[in-house]
Design a protein around this motif. Structure first.
Motif, PDB file in Angstrom:
ATOM      1  N   HIS A  15       3.778  -2.088   3.157  1.00 41.80           N
ATOM      2  CA  HIS A  15       3.715  -0.703   2.730  1.00 41.80           C
ATOM      3  C   HIS A  15       5.031  -0.262   2.084  1.00 41.80           C
ATOM      4  N   HIS A  41      -6.008   8.976   0.706  1.00 37.00           N
ATOM      5  CA  HIS A  41      -5.970   8.053   1.844  1.00 37.00           C
ATOM      6  C   HIS A  41      -6.885   8.445   3.004  1.00 37.00           C
ATOM      7  N   ASP A  48       0.829  -1.206   0.000  1.00 38.37           N
ATOM      8  CA  ASP A  48       0.000   0.000   0.000  1.00 38.37           C
ATOM      9  C   ASP A  48       0.867   1.262   0.000  1.00 38.37           C
ATOM     10  N   ASP A  49       0.190   2.402  -0.238  1.00 39.90           N
ATOM     11  CA  ASP A  49       0.812   3.733  -0.180  1.00 39.90           C
ATOM     12  C   ASP A  49       1.941   3.886  -1.199  1.00 39.90           C
ATOM     13  N   PRO A  55      -8.495   2.615   2.384  1.00 37.43           N
ATOM     14  CA  PRO A  55      -7.618   2.985   3.503  1.00 37.43           C
ATOM     15  C   PRO A  55      -8.210   2.528   4.833  1.00 37.43           C
ATOM     16  N   HIS A  77      -5.751   2.788  -4.186  1.00 36.16           N
ATOM     17  CA  HIS A  77      -5.794   2.954  -2.726  1.00 36.16           C
ATOM     18  C   HIS A  77      -6.338   4.337  -2.360  1.00 36.16           C
ATOM     19  N   ASN A 133      -1.740   5.428  -4.191  1.00 34.20           N
ATOM     20  CA  ASN A 133      -2.467   6.631  -3.798  1.00 34.20           C
ATOM     21  C   ASN A 133      -2.294   7.671  -4.905  1.00 34.20           C
TER      22      ASN A 133
END
Length: 284
Positions: free
Chosen positions: A248, A155, A99-100, A191, A151, A125
């Motif tokens: 992440h 967020h 993620d991110d 998120p 994503h 993101n």
């Protein structure tokens, strides 16, 4: 005597004349035969070529395009576990997700995974791909063959913003990803794992799969070193068939990712290819 000789001469001349006439006729006949033969050969060759063309065309029509590999897995909507669709598919799989992305370390993470042909999903993101630098990082991820997930744009916890804002958070990121890759994402991760009625609606409209995860630790202070993160990711009680691993774009995750991926393989897990995960129909 002269009359006899004259007769002989006339006879000879007649014979010679006849011979010459005959030779000319024979030559014309032979020329005609050659001409007819050549014409027949040309017709036969043309017929053969036409037949070959038809045969090649028929063979081309009969060629069947290479069949794409069928879906083997689906995401359990309640648990986010990666489940085999049929008994022939290996159940001992684990899905790597990040993620991110792409913030600081996603490209390095991807390069390490690529070195061992380990597939993964990078959940993006939109705020990270508004700049030229961010777009270039996303393009690198995509060009290496990794799946790109959504994503959201900034967020947020979707449950804390309006339905209109939720829709914008998802669709804006889809469009930014499409601008760079030419492909809209197939996977969505909310998120904080908080989905809503609106996010479910957008998933249905966009033909996307929404997923959370089965476990992850790299945001917890106790696991923000390579050694600690590797140990917990490989030895947690939550590592089971179909595990959906949350990680992440972080420094310690970058340092641990190769050990985690190789450790899963050593434990007998196949790293799930997102391209084999069943997708709903998408209306273009």
């Amino acid at each position: 005597m002269k009359r006899i000789l004259l007769g002989v001469s006339l006879m000879s001349a007649f014979v010679l004349s006849g011979c010459q006439t005959s030779s000319a006729a024979d030559q014309d006949t032979r020329s005609s035969v050659v001409a007819v033969t050549s014409e027949s050969q040309l017709i036969e060759e043309a017929a053969n070529e036409a037949s070959s063309t038809v045969q090649r065309s028929t063979e081309a029509d009969q060629e069947v395009p290479e069949k794409q590999e069928a879906y083997r897995y689906r995401i359990n909507a309640a648990t986010s576990v990666v489940e085999p669709i049929d008994a022939e598919s290996d159940s001992k799989v684990a899905l790597l997700t990040f993620d991110d992305s792409p913030d600081q370390h996603a490209v390095e993470i991807a390069e390490k995974l690529k070195s061992i042909n380990a597939p993964a999903i990078f959940f993006v993101n939109g705020m990270y791909i508004e700049s030229d630098e961010g777009k270039e990082k996303l393009k690198q991820l995509y060009d290496m063959g990794f799946d790109i997930g959504n994503h959201t744009q900034t967020h947020p916890n979707l449950s804390t913003i309006s339905p209109e804002e939720q829709r914008e958070e998802i669709l804006k990121t889809n469009e930014l990803i499409y601008e760079v890759t030419g492909e809209k994402p197939h996977f969505f991760r909310a998120p904080h794992g908080v989905t809503t009625e609106m996010s479910d609606t957008v998933m249905a409209e966009e033909g996307m799969v929404s997923m959370n995860w089965t476990y992850g630790y790299d945001w917890e202070a106790d696991y923000q070193t390579s050694e600690a993160l590797t140990d917990i990711m490989l030895n947690t009680e939550y590592l089971n068939d179909g595990a959906n691993l949350l990680m992440h774009d972080r420094k310690w995750t970058n340092e641990a990712v190769l050990s985690i991926a190789e450790g899963l393989i050593d434990k007998g897990y196949t790293l799930a290819d997102p391209k084999l995960i069943e997708l709903p129909e998408r209306e273009e």
